[in-house]
Design a protein around this motif. Structure first.
Motif, short mmCIF file in Angstrom:
data_model
loop_
_atom_site.label_atom_id
_atom_site.label_comp_id
_atom_site.label_asym_id
_atom_site.label_seq_id
_atom_site.Cartn_x
_atom_site.Cartn_y
_atom_site.Cartn_z
N SER A 130 -6.10 11.32 -6.29
CA SER A 130 -7.16 10.73 -7.11
C SER A 130 -7.12 11.32 -8.50
O SER A 130 -6.84 12.51 -8.68
CB SER A 130 -8.54 10.95 -6.48
OG SER A 130 -8.88 12.31 -6.46
N SER A 147 -3.40 6.41 -2.35
CA SER A 147 -4.34 6.38 -3.47
C SER A 147 -5.78 6.26 -3.00
O SER A 147 -6.15 5.32 -2.31
CB SER A 147 -4.01 5.19 -4.39
OG SER A 147 -4.06 3.97 -3.67
N SER A 149 -8.14 6.91 -5.56
CA SER A 149 -8.67 6.39 -6.82
C SER A 149 -7.59 6.58 -7.87
O SER A 149 -7.15 7.69 -8.11
CB SER A 149 -9.95 7.14 -7.21
OG SER A 149 -10.39 6.73 -8.48
N LEU A 150 -7.17 5.49 -8.49
CA LEU A 150 -6.10 5.56 -9.47
C LEU A 150 -6.56 5.03 -10.82
O LEU A 150 -7.23 4.01 -10.90
CB LEU A 150 -4.89 4.74 -9.02
CG LEU A 150 -4.10 5.21 -7.80
CD1 LEU A 150 -2.98 4.23 -7.51
CD2 LEU A 150 -3.54 6.59 -8.06
N ILE A 160 3.21 3.11 -2.92
CA ILE A 160 1.79 3.34 -3.16
C ILE A 160 1.03 2.85 -1.92
O ILE A 160 1.04 1.66 -1.61
CB ILE A 160 1.28 2.58 -4.39
CG1 ILE A 160 2.19 2.85 -5.60
CG2 ILE A 160 -0.17 2.94 -4.68
CD1 ILE A 160 2.25 4.28 -6.04
N SER A 168 -11.95 1.70 -4.68
CA SER A 168 -10.85 2.56 -5.13
C SER A 168 -9.70 1.76 -5.74
O SER A 168 -8.61 2.25 -5.90
CB SER A 168 -10.32 3.38 -3.94
OG SER A 168 -11.32 4.22 -3.44
N PRO A 170 -7.06 0.39 -8.09
CA PRO A 170 -6.52 0.93 -9.33
C PRO A 170 -7.06 0.20 -10.54
O PRO A 170 -7.14 -1.02 -10.56
CB PRO A 170 -5.01 0.73 -9.17
CG PRO A 170 -4.80 0.75 -7.70
CD PRO A 170 -6.01 0.09 -7.12
N CYS A 174 -2.86 1.28 -15.66
CA CYS A 174 -1.93 1.54 -14.56
C CYS A 174 -0.70 0.66 -14.69
O CYS A 174 -0.81 -0.54 -14.96
CB CYS A 174 -2.60 1.28 -13.21
SG CYS A 174 -3.84 2.50 -12.74
#
Length: 202
Positions: A130, A147, A149-150, A160, A168, A170, A174
């Motif tokens: 995260s 992931s 939190s991206l 991924i 959460s 992305p 990104c």
């Protein structure tokens, strides 16, 4: 081969015998213990330009994080071939942070980098990842990350793994290139990020 956690306040190179038992070489893993659920009794990296290789950390590792005292900007911390319970680099006392961190050939159970700049994760596996904030850019190359939190991440040739939490997804800044996204249900692990030559699998 068990050692107690400490705080690195000077630039050093710390090398262990590795994270697994080597029956041919007759070596056992070098393990640094530490707390898994507290900010005390952990391994701290305050000094810049430290290199840490071949060590298993059974507790938390804080990089550029202070609870009191002067601000710390830990620059160029390098971790190679390490097995780490958790890396924590987020805003502590007076905005302490990690800059230009590098993690190569590592296995990291948790990576919480809410105050880190220009970090690289290469050829590594991260069980729970995260980060927050568009200024906290992270490069991920040839790695596997789950992931939570991206944001502000650039991933290339990586896998991924998403979570079931729609919150959460992305977000901004990104980029995913040549990546595979593993999605639970209908959740898109790439979210609204830019993708090029990527695919998703359930």
């Amino acid at each position: 081969d068990l050692f107690s956690p400490t705080a690195l306040t000077k630039s050093i190179t710390l090398r262990g015998a590795g994270v697994n038992t080597d029956t041919i070489a007759g070596t056992h893993p070098t393990i640094i213990t530490g707390s898994t659920n507290s900010t005390s009794g952990c391994f701290y990296v305050f000094a810049s330009n430290c290199t840490i290789e071949g060590i298993k950390f059974s507790g938390r590792v804080y990089v550029g994080y202070r609870h009191s005292g002067s601000t710390t900007n830990t620059i160029n911390p390098r971790f190679y071939k390490c097995n780490i319970y958790g890396i924590y680099a987020y805003a502590g006392y007076n905005g302490s942070k990690m800059t230009n961190g590098q993690f190569v050939n590592c296995k990291i159970s948790r990576f919480d980098c809410q105050n880190t700049y220009n970090t690289q994760i290469i050829n590594s596996v991260v069980g729970s990842f995260s980060n927050t904030g568009e200024d906290y850019f992270v490069d991920v190359v040839n790695s596997i990350i789950k992931s939570g939190s991206l944001s502000a991440i650039s991933a290339m040739n990586s896998i991924i793994c998403g979570t079931t939490s729609n919150s959460s997804t992305p977000g901004y800044s990104c980029t995913f290139i040549n990546c595979i996204g593993i999605k639970p249900g209908s959740y898109n692990p790439f979210g609204s990020g830019f993708t090029e030559n990527c695919a998703t699998r359930s």
